[in-house]
Scaffold this active site. Structure first.
Site, short mmCIF file in Angstrom:
data_model
loop_
_atom_site.label_atom_id
_atom_site.label_comp_id
_atom_site.label_asym_id
_atom_site.label_seq_id
_atom_site.Cartn_x
_atom_site.Cartn_y
_atom_site.Cartn_z
N GLN A 52 22.53 53.16 38.45
CA GLN A 52 21.25 53.68 38.96
C GLN A 52 21.44 54.92 39.83
OE1 GLN A 52 19.84 49.61 40.42
NE2 GLN A 52 17.93 50.60 39.82
N LEU A 102 14.17 49.78 41.20
CA LEU A 102 14.06 51.12 41.78
C LEU A 102 14.08 52.20 40.69
CD1 LEU A 102 16.32 50.66 44.92
CD2 LEU A 102 13.83 50.94 44.88
N HIS A 147 22.03 45.81 34.55
CA HIS A 147 22.13 47.27 34.69
C HIS A 147 23.50 47.77 34.22
CE1 HIS A 147 18.51 48.76 36.60
NE2 HIS A 147 18.53 47.82 37.52
NI NI Z 1 16.94 47.35 38.76
#
Ligand code: NI
Length: 180
Positions: A52, A102, A147
């Protein structure tokens, strides 16, 4: 310390299989953990995975505040390196719960997850980790580990009625079914 830029859904780094971390104690890994900690504190949220913040590495941080804990027990912020998850409940016993991300700002959805998991891997110091997690902590760890495999929560959803903007859902709370 630095606040890092967070990739949003659609960026290719979020679809990639991340690489294993070879040395947890390496200065660049320790710096990444520090920067991710600062980034998560700035953005708000319970977890953040390295992809991320544009680092394709198998590492995430998470915490469980008292307000989100099933047991009333908070889990302070911790880093998990090279995580491996083994479900301890049957696929048909997955539980629905709300998740945000996010990388998908402003939205949340009800996502089915295993109620109990075994988590192995390493801690921030490189020490081996082997523990069982349940409830919200298990949910967060499944979300963050996804992720690292290029999976975002919409890919885990089974009922898109339970998907919406935080502002709308806050105004119009939606109860989740007990049974899936
Ligand atoms: Ni996430």
């Amino acid at each position: 310390m630095a606040i890092l830029k967070i990739a949003r859904m659609g960026h290719p780094i979020l679809r990639r299989q991340a690489d294993p971390v070879s040395a947890a104690s390496a200065p660049e890994i320790q710096r990444l953990i520090t920067d991710m900690t600062e980034t998560l504190a700035d953005a708000g949220g319970v977890g953040l995975a390295a992809p991320q913040v544009h680092e394709s590495l198998r590492l995430f941080i998470f915490h469980v505040p008292t307000s989100r804990s099933d047991t009333g027990q908070a889990i302070p912020l911790r880093a998990i390196i090279n995580p491996v998850i083994t479900p301890l409940s049957e696929d048909e016993d997955k539980v629905l719960g709300w998740e945000g991300c996010l990388s998908i700002p402003g939205l949340r959805a009800a996502v089915p997850r295993h109620a109990r998991i075994r988590l192995t891997g390493q801690t921030a110091t490189g020490a081996p980790l082997d523990e069982e997690l349940s409830g919200f902590a298990a949910r967060v760890v499944q979300h963050e580990t996804d992720h690292l495999d290029g999976v975002l929560y919409p890919a885990r959803m089974e009922d898109f009625r339970f998907f919406g903007y935080n502002e709308e859902l806050d105004r119009n709370p939606m109860a989740l079914p007990e049974e899936m």
